[in-house]
Enzyme design. Structure first.
Site, PDB file in Angstrom:
ATOM      1  N   HIS A   1     -32.018  28.722 -73.608  1.00 38.45           N
ATOM      2  CA  HIS A   1     -32.556  27.597 -74.393  1.00 38.45           C
ATOM      3  C   HIS A   1     -31.551  27.172 -75.442  1.00 38.45           C
ATOM      4  CE1 HIS A   1     -33.859  31.032 -77.051  1.00 38.45           C
ATOM      5  NE2 HIS A   1     -33.658  30.169 -78.032  1.00 38.45           N
TER       6      HIS A   1
ATOM      7  N   GLN B   1     -26.785  32.775 -79.549  1.00 41.18           N
ATOM      8  CA  GLN B   1     -27.762  33.853 -79.682  1.00 41.18           C
ATOM      9  C   GLN B   1     -27.745  34.651 -78.380  1.00 41.18           C
ATOM     10  OE1 GLN B   1     -32.034  32.819 -79.530  1.00 41.18           O
ATOM     11  NE2 GLN B   1     -32.258  34.017 -81.394  1.00 41.18           N
TER      12      GLN B   1
ATOM     13  N   GLU C   1     -36.001  24.976 -78.744  1.00 43.05           N
ATOM     14  CA  GLU C   1     -36.649  25.625 -79.889  1.00 43.05           C
ATOM     15  C   GLU C   1     -36.421  24.779 -81.133  1.00 43.05           C
ATOM     16  OE1 GLU C   1     -35.010  29.561 -80.529  1.00 43.05           O
ATOM     17  OE2 GLU C   1     -35.814  29.670 -82.553  1.00 43.05           O
TER      18      GLU C   1
ATOM     19  N   HIS D   1     -28.486  27.024 -82.532  1.00 43.08           N
ATOM     20  CA  HIS D   1     -27.897  27.987 -81.602  1.00 43.08           C
ATOM     21  C   HIS D   1     -28.186  27.626 -80.157  1.00 43.08           C
ATOM     22  CE1 HIS D   1     -31.912  29.956 -82.428  1.00 43.08           C
ATOM     23  NE2 HIS D   1     -31.886  30.168 -81.125  1.00 43.08           N
TER      24      HIS D   1
HETATM   25  C1  MC0 Z   1     -39.154  28.452 -67.710  1.00 46.15           C
HETATM   26  N1  MC0 Z   1     -38.804  27.228 -67.312  1.00 46.15           N
HETATM   27  C2  MC0 Z   1     -37.667  26.888 -67.930  1.00 46.15           C
HETATM   28  C3  MC0 Z   1     -37.322  28.003 -68.741  1.00 46.15           C
HETATM   29  N2  MC0 Z   1     -38.275  28.958 -68.582  1.00 46.15           N
HETATM   30  N3  MC0 Z   1     -36.927  25.776 -67.895  1.00 46.15           N
HETATM   31  C4  MC0 Z   1     -35.813  25.742 -68.640  1.00 46.15           C
HETATM   32  N4  MC0 Z   1     -35.408  26.781 -69.436  1.00 46.15           N
HETATM   33  C5  MC0 Z   1     -36.138  27.910 -69.506  1.00 46.15           C
HETATM   34  N5  MC0 Z   1     -35.747  28.903 -70.292  1.00 46.15           N
HETATM   35  C6  MC0 Z   1     -39.516  26.355 -66.367  1.00 46.15           C
HETATM   36  C7  MC0 Z   1     -39.662  27.014 -65.004  1.00 46.15           C
HETATM   37  O1  MC0 Z   1     -38.537  26.770 -64.207  1.00 46.15           O
HETATM   38  C8  MC0 Z   1     -40.904  26.361 -64.481  1.00 46.15           C
HETATM   39  O2  MC0 Z   1     -40.599  25.081 -64.001  1.00 46.15           O
HETATM   40  C9  MC0 Z   1     -41.773  26.180 -65.711  1.00 46.15           C
HETATM   41  O3  MC0 Z   1     -40.851  26.171 -66.826  1.00 46.15           O
HETATM   42  C10 MC0 Z   1     -42.763  27.327 -65.895  1.00 46.15           C
HETATM   43  O4  MC0 Z   1     -42.008  28.539 -65.890  1.00 46.15           O
HETATM   44  P1  MC0 Z   1     -42.528  29.969 -65.477  1.00 46.15           P
HETATM   45  O5  MC0 Z   1     -41.381  30.722 -64.917  1.00 46.15           O
HETATM   46  O6  MC0 Z   1     -43.785  29.862 -64.659  1.00 46.15           O
HETATM   47  O7  MC0 Z   1     -42.819  30.640 -66.848  1.00 46.15           O
HETATM   48  P2  MC0 Z   1     -44.011  30.496 -67.873  1.00 46.15           P
HETATM   49  O8  MC0 Z   1     -44.708  29.189 -67.743  1.00 46.15           O
HETATM   50  O9  MC0 Z   1     -44.843  31.737 -67.820  1.00 46.15           O
HETATM   51  O10 MC0 Z   1     -43.162  30.527 -69.227  1.00 46.15           O
HETATM   52  C11 MC0 Z   1     -42.258  29.524 -69.544  1.00 46.15           C
HETATM   53  C12 MC0 Z   1     -42.320  29.351 -71.061  1.00 46.15           C
HETATM   54  C13 MC0 Z   1     -42.020  30.739 -71.687  1.00 46.15           C
HETATM   55  C14 MC0 Z   1     -41.254  28.313 -71.451  1.00 46.15           C
HETATM   56  C15 MC0 Z   1     -43.704  28.838 -71.470  1.00 46.15           C
HETATM   57  O11 MC0 Z   1     -40.726  31.200 -71.305  1.00 46.15           O
HETATM   58  C16 MC0 Z   1     -42.111  30.747 -73.189  1.00 46.15           C
HETATM   59  O12 MC0 Z   1     -43.197  30.907 -73.768  1.00 46.15           O
HETATM   60  N6  MC0 Z   1     -40.957  30.575 -73.888  1.00 46.15           N
HETATM   61  C17 MC0 Z   1     -40.928  30.495 -75.352  1.00 46.15           C
HETATM   62  C18 MC0 Z   1     -40.658  31.834 -75.966  1.00 46.15           C
HETATM   63  C19 MC0 Z   1     -39.286  32.397 -75.644  1.00 46.15           C
HETATM   64  O13 MC0 Z   1     -38.606  31.902 -74.742  1.00 46.15           O
HETATM   65  N7  MC0 Z   1     -38.926  33.460 -76.361  1.00 46.15           N
HETATM   66  C20 MC0 Z   1     -37.591  34.095 -76.218  1.00 46.15           C
HETATM   67  C21 MC0 Z   1     -36.668  33.595 -77.222  1.00 46.15           C
HETATM   68  P3  MC0 Z   1     -41.281  24.489 -62.673  1.00 46.15           P
HETATM   69  O14 MC0 Z   1     -40.655  23.142 -62.513  1.00 46.15           O
HETATM   70  O15 MC0 Z   1     -40.945  25.480 -61.601  1.00 46.15           O
HETATM   71  O16 MC0 Z   1     -42.762  24.435 -62.997  1.00 46.15           O
HETATM   72  S1  MC0 Z   1     -37.135  34.165 -78.846  1.00 46.15           S
HETATM   73  C22 MC0 Z   1     -36.114  33.350 -79.930  1.00 46.15           C
HETATM   74  O17 MC0 Z   1     -35.327  32.558 -79.511  1.00 46.15           O
HETATM   75  C23 MC0 Z   1     -36.302  33.669 -81.417  1.00 46.15           C
HETATM   76  C24 MC0 Z   1     -36.136  35.139 -81.694  1.00 46.15           C
HETATM   77  C25 MC0 Z   1     -35.412  32.862 -82.353  1.00 46.15           C
HETATM   78  O18 MC0 Z   1     -34.450  32.184 -81.916  1.00 46.15           O
HETATM   79  O19 MC0 Z   1     -35.680  32.874 -83.564  1.00 46.15           O
END
Ligand code: MC0
EC number: 5.1.99.1
Length: 143
Positions: A86, A60, A136, A7
């Site tokens: 993502h 999604q 993911e 997705h």
């Molecule tokens: C953040 N960044 C991204 C991004 N989110 N880059 C691309 N795409 C994204 N979605 C980049 C920022 O621009 C930044 O880059 C760096 O990553 C750190 O971002 P931040 O804004 O300081 O945020 P953090 O570090 O607190 O969190 C980012 C992180 C978080 C990816 C670790 O979003 C996370 O844990 N994501 C995984 C969980 C998730 O997204 N869950 C929702 C979908 P620079 O260069 O400025 O440092 S749940 C799902 O999808 C499930 C239900 C499923 O499908 O089954």
């Protein structure tokens, strides 16, 4: 090991409103919806067909459940504007794929896979390991 793009995730403030738009404008279907409190999202899996078939890619549609949600943080950073958040790669064995990726220096966010949509096992590559894209990994439950 990689099967297909499972997705592409679209983050927005209101998942119901986006789902209605996909249904009424594109004729797409809701295949599944659930709330995932651990991930802080409500998510709706949508596709052009009413039933998931092999190798089909879905959209999604997801919205944050609360202000602590990573998606709420992402939306806030983007001035509340919806957009692509993502993509998810479907894999047949997330433990094997994770081990191989770690060997190759890829940073995965979780030590062990967590619970994803439909009981899938999921993990994420940090955007820095995904060349700027949050990727993911998702493994469907084995029957
Ligand atoms: C953040 N960044 C991204 C991004 N989110 N880059 C691309 N795409 C994204 N979605 C980049 C920022 O621009 C930044 O880059 C760096 O990553 C750190 O971002 P931040 O804004 O300081 O945020 P953090 O570090 O607190 O969190 C980012 C992180 C978080 C990816 C670790 O979003 C996370 O844990 N994501 C995984 C969980 C998730 O997204 N869950 C929702 C979908 P620079 O260069 O400025 O440092 S749940 C799902 O999808 C499930 C239900 C499923 O499908 O089954």
């Amino acid at each position: 090991l990689f099967i297909c793009i499972d997705h592409v995730a679209y983050a927005c403030p209101d998942a119901d409103e986006a789902s209605k738009y996909y249904q009424e404008t594109f004729g797409w279907h809701e295949l599944h919806r659930e709330e995932n409190p651990e991930q802080g999202v409500v998510e709706i899996m949508m596709a052009p067909a009413a039933k998931l078939t092999e190798h089909m890619t879905q959209v999604q549609v997801m919205a944050p459940l609360n202000d602590e949600s990573t998606v709420a943080k992402w939306l806030a950073k983007h001035n509340g504007r919806a957009g692509l958040h993502h993509m998810a790669w479907r894999v047949d064995d997330i433990d094997a794929v994770s081990a191989t990726l770690r060997e190759r220096g890829v940073q995965l966010l979780y030590d062990e896979p967590k619970l994803g949509t439909g009981g899938n096992r999921i993990n994420f590559m940090h955007p820095k390991s995904g060349k700027g894209v949050l990727i993911e990994l998702t493994q469907y439950p084995k029957n």
